[in-house]
Design a protein around this motif. Sequence first.
Motif, PDB file in Angstrom:
ATOM      1  N   SER A  81       0.852  -1.202   0.000  1.00 58.28           N
ATOM      2  CA  SER A  81       0.000   0.000   0.000  1.00 58.28           C
ATOM      3  C   SER A  81       0.882   1.244   0.000  1.00 58.28           C
ATOM      4  N   GLY A  82       1.511   1.552   1.140  1.00 54.02           N
ATOM      5  CA  GLY A  82       2.381   2.735   1.204  1.00 54.02           C
ATOM      6  C   GLY A  82       3.869   2.406   1.147  1.00 54.02           C
ATOM      7  N   GLY A  83       4.220   1.133   1.145  1.00 54.09           N
ATOM      8  CA  GLY A  83       5.625   0.729   0.991  1.00 54.09           C
ATOM      9  C   GLY A  83       6.502   0.964   2.213  1.00 54.09           C
ATOM     10  N   HIS A  84       5.919   1.028   3.426  1.00 58.34           N
ATOM     11  CA  HIS A  84       6.727   1.302   4.617  1.00 58.34           C
ATOM     12  C   HIS A  84       7.062   0.061   5.429  1.00 58.34           C
ATOM     13  N   SER A  85       6.816  -1.112   4.886  1.00 57.44           N
ATOM     14  CA  SER A  85       7.200  -2.328   5.601  1.00 57.44           C
ATOM     15  C   SER A  85       8.699  -2.269   5.898  1.00 57.44           C
ATOM     16  N   GLN A  89       8.542  -6.736   3.472  1.00 59.93           N
ATOM     17  CA  GLN A  89       7.742  -7.925   3.149  1.00 59.93           C
ATOM     18  C   GLN A  89       6.651  -7.678   2.116  1.00 59.93           C
ATOM     19  N   SER A  90       6.336  -6.422   1.854  1.00 65.03           N
ATOM     20  CA  SER A  90       5.247  -6.146   0.901  1.00 65.03           C
ATOM     21  C   SER A  90       5.675  -6.354  -0.546  1.00 65.03           C
ATOM     22  N   VAL A  91       6.974  -6.290  -0.807  1.00 58.48           N
ATOM     23  CA  VAL A  91       7.466  -6.471  -2.182  1.00 58.48           C
ATOM     24  C   VAL A  91       8.264  -7.775  -2.211  1.00 58.48           C
ATOM     25  N   GLN A 118      -9.596   4.181   1.111  1.00 57.76           N
ATOM     26  CA  GLN A 118      -8.972   3.028   0.459  1.00 57.76           C
ATOM     27  C   GLN A 118      -7.525   2.880   0.948  1.00 57.76           C
ATOM     28  N   PRO A 119      -6.990   1.669   0.883  1.00 59.13           N
ATOM     29  CA  PRO A 119      -5.713   1.391   1.563  1.00 59.13           C
ATOM     30  C   PRO A 119      -4.494   2.096   0.968  1.00 59.13           C
ATOM     31  N   GLY A 120      -4.578   2.496  -0.309  1.00 53.17           N
ATOM     32  CA  GLY A 120      -3.418   3.147  -0.924  1.00 53.17           C
ATOM     33  C   GLY A 120      -3.285   4.610  -0.543  1.00 53.17           C
ATOM     34  N   PHE A 139      -3.689   8.072  13.200  1.00 57.01           N
ATOM     35  CA  PHE A 139      -2.670   7.227  12.557  1.00 57.01           C
ATOM     36  C   PHE A 139      -1.355   7.357  13.335  1.00 57.01           C
ATOM     37  N   GLY A 140      -0.207   7.152  12.648  1.00 57.15           N
ATOM     38  CA  GLY A 140       1.073   7.126  13.344  1.00 57.15           C
ATOM     39  C   GLY A 140       1.804   8.458  13.312  1.00 57.15           C
ATOM     40  N   ASP A 141       3.136   8.393  13.284  1.00 63.22           N
ATOM     41  CA  ASP A 141       3.922   9.636  13.342  1.00 63.22           C
ATOM     42  C   ASP A 141       4.419  10.075  11.972  1.00 63.22           C
ATOM     43  N   ALA A 142       4.094   9.300  10.916  1.00 63.00           N
ATOM     44  CA  ALA A 142       4.617   9.652   9.588  1.00 63.00           C
ATOM     45  C   ALA A 142       3.470   9.773   8.587  1.00 63.00           C
ATOM     46  N   GLY A 143       3.427  10.906   7.895  1.00 65.23           N
ATOM     47  CA  GLY A 143       2.365  11.122   6.921  1.00 65.23           C
ATOM     48  C   GLY A 143       2.510  10.257   5.683  1.00 65.23           C
ATOM     49  N   VAL A 145       3.140   7.037   5.516  1.00 66.51           N
ATOM     50  CA  VAL A 145       2.763   5.627   5.714  1.00 66.51           C
ATOM     51  C   VAL A 145       1.403   5.355   5.051  1.00 66.51           C
ATOM     52  N   GLY A 146       1.256   4.158   4.477  1.00 67.65           N
ATOM     53  CA  GLY A 146       0.002   3.787   3.827  1.00 67.65           C
ATOM     54  C   GLY A 146      -1.060   3.397   4.844  1.00 67.65           C
ATOM     55  N   VAL A 147      -2.297   3.803   4.565  1.00 71.70           N
ATOM     56  CA  VAL A 147      -3.409   3.448   5.458  1.00 71.70           C
ATOM     57  C   VAL A 147      -3.565   1.924   5.540  1.00 71.70           C
ATOM     58  N   GLY A 148      -3.332   1.242   4.409  1.00 78.64           N
ATOM     59  CA  GLY A 148      -3.495  -0.215   4.386  1.00 78.64           C
ATOM     60  C   GLY A 148      -2.624  -0.904   5.407  1.00 78.64           C
ATOM     61  N   GLY A 149      -1.351  -0.599   5.392  1.00 81.11           N
ATOM     62  CA  GLY A 149      -0.427  -1.277   6.301  1.00 81.11           C
ATOM     63  C   GLY A 149      -0.642  -0.872   7.734  1.00 81.11           C
ATOM     64  N   ILE A 206      -6.807  -9.227   1.598  1.00 83.65           N
ATOM     65  CA  ILE A 206      -6.322  -7.923   1.132  1.00 83.65           C
ATOM     66  C   ILE A 206      -7.457  -6.921   1.292  1.00 83.65           C
ATOM     67  N   VAL A 207      -7.220  -5.930   2.130  1.00 82.90           N
ATOM     68  CA  VAL A 207      -8.275  -4.957   2.390  1.00 82.90           C
ATOM     69  C   VAL A 207      -8.331  -3.959   1.238  1.00 82.90           C
ATOM     70  N   THR A 208      -9.536  -3.774   0.702  1.00 82.44           N
ATOM     71  CA  THR A 208      -9.712  -2.836  -0.413  1.00 82.44           C
ATOM     72  C   THR A 208     -10.442  -1.567   0.038  1.00 82.44           C
ATOM     73  N   GLY A 458       3.455 -12.738   2.703  1.00 85.50           N
ATOM     74  CA  GLY A 458       4.368 -11.596   2.561  1.00 85.50           C
ATOM     75  C   GLY A 458       4.063 -10.604   3.665  1.00 85.50           C
ATOM     76  N   ASN A 459       4.309 -11.032   4.906  1.00 84.34           N
ATOM     77  CA  ASN A 459       3.931 -10.217   6.076  1.00 84.34           C
ATOM     78  C   ASN A 459       4.607 -10.808   7.314  1.00 84.34           C
ATOM     79  N   GLN A 460       4.303 -10.247   8.458  1.00 89.35           N
ATOM     80  CA  GLN A 460       4.748 -10.868   9.719  1.00 89.35           C
ATOM     81  C   GLN A 460       3.792 -12.036   9.886  1.00 89.35           C
TER      82      GLN A 460
HETATM   83  C1  LIG Z   1       9.109   5.982   8.733  1.00 90.06           C
HETATM   84  C2  LIG Z   1       8.106   5.073   9.392  1.00 90.06           C
HETATM   85  C3  LIG Z   1       7.343   5.553  10.430  1.00 90.06           C
HETATM   86  C4  LIG Z   1       6.401   4.717  11.033  1.00 90.06           C
HETATM   87  N1  LIG Z   1       5.667   5.207  12.069  1.00 90.06           N
HETATM   88  C5  LIG Z   1       4.704   4.439  12.622  1.00 90.06           C
HETATM   89  C6  LIG Z   1       3.903   4.937  13.682  1.00 90.06           C
HETATM   90  O1  LIG Z   1       4.090   6.050  14.162  1.00 90.06           O
HETATM   91  N2  LIG Z   1       2.953   4.132  14.187  1.00 90.06           N
HETATM   92  C7  LIG Z   1       2.716   2.886  13.709  1.00 90.06           C
HETATM   93  O2  LIG Z   1       1.794   2.246  14.185  1.00 90.06           O
HETATM   94  N3  LIG Z   1       3.476   2.378  12.712  1.00 90.06           N
HETATM   95  C8  LIG Z   1       4.465   3.123  12.176  1.00 90.06           C
HETATM   96  N4  LIG Z   1       5.262   2.604  11.189  1.00 90.06           N
HETATM   97  C9  LIG Z   1       5.088   1.211  10.793  1.00 90.06           C
HETATM   98  C10 LIG Z   1       4.070   1.121   9.669  1.00 90.06           C
HETATM   99  O3  LIG Z   1       2.782   1.393  10.174  1.00 90.06           O
HETATM  100  C11 LIG Z   1       4.081  -0.283   9.051  1.00 90.06           C
HETATM  101  O4  LIG Z   1       5.335  -0.539   8.500  1.00 90.06           O
HETATM  102  C12 LIG Z   1       2.982  -0.439   8.020  1.00 90.06           C
HETATM  103  O5  LIG Z   1       2.863  -1.789   7.662  1.00 90.06           O
HETATM  104  C13 LIG Z   1       3.268   0.369   6.786  1.00 90.06           C
HETATM  105  O6  LIG Z   1       2.167   0.388   5.944  1.00 90.06           O
HETATM  106  P1  LIG Z   1       2.365   0.633   4.383  1.00 90.06           P
HETATM  107  O7  LIG Z   1       1.066   0.410   3.746  1.00 90.06           O
HETATM  108  O8  LIG Z   1       3.042   1.936   4.170  1.00 90.06           O
HETATM  109  O9  LIG Z   1       3.419  -0.507   4.044  1.00 90.06           O
HETATM  110  P2  LIG Z   1       3.520  -1.630   2.931  1.00 90.06           P
HETATM  111  O10 LIG Z   1       4.976  -1.935   2.845  1.00 90.06           O
HETATM  112  O11 LIG Z   1       2.834  -1.228   1.699  1.00 90.06           O
HETATM  113  O12 LIG Z   1       2.755  -2.836   3.578  1.00 90.06           O
HETATM  114  C14 LIG Z   1       3.251  -3.474   4.727  1.00 90.06           C
HETATM  115  C15 LIG Z   1       2.491  -4.741   4.989  1.00 90.06           C
HETATM  116  O13 LIG Z   1       1.148  -4.419   5.292  1.00 90.06           O
HETATM  117  C16 LIG Z   1       0.262  -5.354   4.721  1.00 90.06           C
HETATM  118  N5  LIG Z   1      -0.663  -4.623   3.858  1.00 90.06           N
HETATM  119  C17 LIG Z   1      -0.495  -3.409   3.303  1.00 90.06           C
HETATM  120  N6  LIG Z   1      -1.602  -3.049   2.659  1.00 90.06           N
HETATM  121  C18 LIG Z   1      -2.482  -4.051   2.786  1.00 90.06           C
HETATM  122  C19 LIG Z   1      -3.808  -4.257   2.357  1.00 90.06           C
HETATM  123  N7  LIG Z   1      -4.475  -3.347   1.652  1.00 90.06           N
HETATM  124  N8  LIG Z   1      -4.419  -5.425   2.672  1.00 90.06           N
HETATM  125  C20 LIG Z   1      -3.772  -6.378   3.384  1.00 90.06           C
HETATM  126  N9  LIG Z   1      -2.512  -6.223   3.826  1.00 90.06           N
HETATM  127  C21 LIG Z   1      -1.883  -5.066   3.538  1.00 90.06           C
HETATM  128  C22 LIG Z   1       1.087  -6.374   4.002  1.00 90.06           C
HETATM  129  O14 LIG Z   1       1.245  -7.497   4.839  1.00 90.06           O
HETATM  130  C23 LIG Z   1       2.418  -5.681   3.806  1.00 90.06           C
HETATM  131  O15 LIG Z   1       3.503  -6.573   3.839  1.00 90.06           O
HETATM  132  C24 LIG Z   1       6.237   3.397  10.583  1.00 90.06           C
HETATM  133  C25 LIG Z   1       7.030   2.897   9.549  1.00 90.06           C
HETATM  134  C26 LIG Z   1       7.967   3.727   8.963  1.00 90.06           C
HETATM  135  C27 LIG Z   1       8.830   3.188   7.863  1.00 90.06           C
END
Ligand SMILES: Cc1cc2nc3c(=O)[nH]c(=O)nc-3n(C[C@H](O)[C@H](O)[C@H](O)COP(=O)(O)OP(=O)(O)OC[C@H]3O[C@@H](n4cnc5c(N)ncnc54)[C@H](O)[C@@H]3O)c2cc1C
Length: 473
Positions: A81-85, A89-91, A118-120, A139-143, A145-149, A206-208, A458-460
């Motif tokens: 979703s936002g690529g912050h794994s 593990q997301s890629v 939506q999660p993206g 949400f968390g401390d970083a703008g 981050v993807g809502v999905g993760g 996968i949450v849509t 592809g996750n914890q």
């Molecule tokens: C800089 C930074 C700051 C952060 N700060 C915080 C914080 O303050 N608080 C906090 O709680 N967390 C924080 N995190 C952790 C972050 O919330 C997780 O890493 C989260 O998984 C990132 O979501 P993403 O969609 O960006 O990541 P992605 O890499 O896109 O996804 C991570 C994982 O989430 C799952 N996932 C994503 N989208 C979906 C979907 N639509 N349906 C099903 N599974 C999905 C998958 O298992 C995937 O492997 C931070 C991470 C970073 C890198």
Amino acid sequence: MSTISSTTPPSITTEEFRAFRLRVKGQVLMPCDEGYDEARALHNTRIDHKPAIIVRVADASDVSRAVRFARQQSLTLGVRSGGHSIAGQSVVDGGLVIDMSALDDVRIDAEAKVAWVQPGALAGRVADETQAFGLAIPFGDAGSVGVGGITLGGGVGFLVRKHGLTIDHVAGVEMVTADGQIVHASADENPELFWGVRGGGGNFGIVTGFQFDLVEVGTILGGMLAFPATPEVIKRYAEVSLQLPEELTSITMVLKAPPLPFVPAEAVGQPVLAAIVCYTGNLDEGARAVDTLRAIATPVVDMIQPMPYSAIYNLTADMTLPGRVSIRSAFVPEIGDDLSSRILEQVVQAPAPLGAVQIRPLGGAMARVDPTETAFAHRDANFMLMILAQWEDRAEDTAHDAWVQQAWQAIQPYARGVYVHFLGDEGKARIGEAYPGHTAERLALLKRGYDPENVFRGNQNIAPMEAVASRAA
Ligand SMILES: Cc1cc2nc3c(=O)[nH]c(=O)nc-3n(C[C@H](O)[C@H](O)[C@H](O)COP(=O)(O)OP(=O)(O)OC[C@H]3O[C@@H](n4cnc5c(N)ncnc54)[C@H](O)[C@@H]3O)c2cc1C
């Protein structure tokens, strides 16, 4: 029968691939396509995974098609979703990545205080859009981050003490399960699945789309307060933070002060305790609460001011840019003399440009939710600690990893469990620490029901509970 490319598993034929590509409404990217490298990039730039196929889905039916195709072709599945794994593990390397970034709609009913997201969509954008109505989703401390993760793992941020976790505001989800079905989960529909997606990560589907209940958050008192870091200051900060009204949440780094324009020259390079503060509520009462925090020592940086809640993400934007990252994290019940000294000792030795121990005081609304109500069970944790190193140069990987490991050894004796989102690639036992007691068993049972073949790994990962007969065998 021809195959599509040298990086694609030889079992996929051109004909099968063409048929799939034709059916997908979104975009299908191969390693040779423009945009492939951007689509596989992650916040943690150490991760260089090269999926065989990336499907940038246009809607839930695309997600369903992609899940079925990946299964037919025995491709490992990743969901981005936002690529912050942090563990990347997301890629998935060599597999099929479902890229949710184009599914980023945000719809708000301000009167009903409800949003469909939506999660993206990225957390910062959602904060801006809800802020226009004086509303928010915690949400968390970083703008970025993807809502999905973030939502699926829990979501710990600047409103955690006042409003709890992100998952405490999820009213329902739409998701695609391992057999490609589109299902809904809420308190009334598939309630056990609804329990599991609130903390169990992407293990069940996968949450849509998410439905969130919004909270009222208008102007906050926010900004940074930094103090020279001593063991006494770290300990006082921890004590005071738990006593402050729950309207005040702070997220704090103990680190060597970087050379930023607002840091006095004499403090640069010295260890500081830098708290980013968010007070939501009556601003006069907020000023008194901030004064209590301010009184723990003489600040070297004091930049607290009224601001819209969503502006807090501007304060963290520079600190949360992509880079090479290594972390270890844990909950701790208290931060006394010994742990404060250890934190400081480690920070002083940190070699990375950003080498820090982050402290998040918890409690308040997060703790009032029963630990069995969602799959995030660490409701009674007082503090979350994170050892964090971030740098740019690949040649420095070993040195920074070694520091993180050394700091982890110093802090580990105090650890009581971990937050699933702050795990790296640390193995099964550590994932178990994220899901204490009965939670792990309940999740494994749910996994067996919804994803018995562990398609979503592809996750914890939570492994499906073995059937009773095979366990007995
Ligand atoms: C800089 C930074 C700051 C952060 N700060 C915080 C914080 O303050 N608080 C906090 O709680 N967390 C924080 N995190 C952790 C972050 O919330 C997780 O890493 C989260 O998984 C990132 O979501 P993403 O969609 O960006 O990541 P992605 O890499 O896109 O996804 C991570 C994982 O989430 C799952 N996932 C994503 N989208 C979906 C979907 N639509 N349906 C099903 N599974 C999905 C998958 O298992 C995937 O492997 C931070 C991470 C970073 C890198």
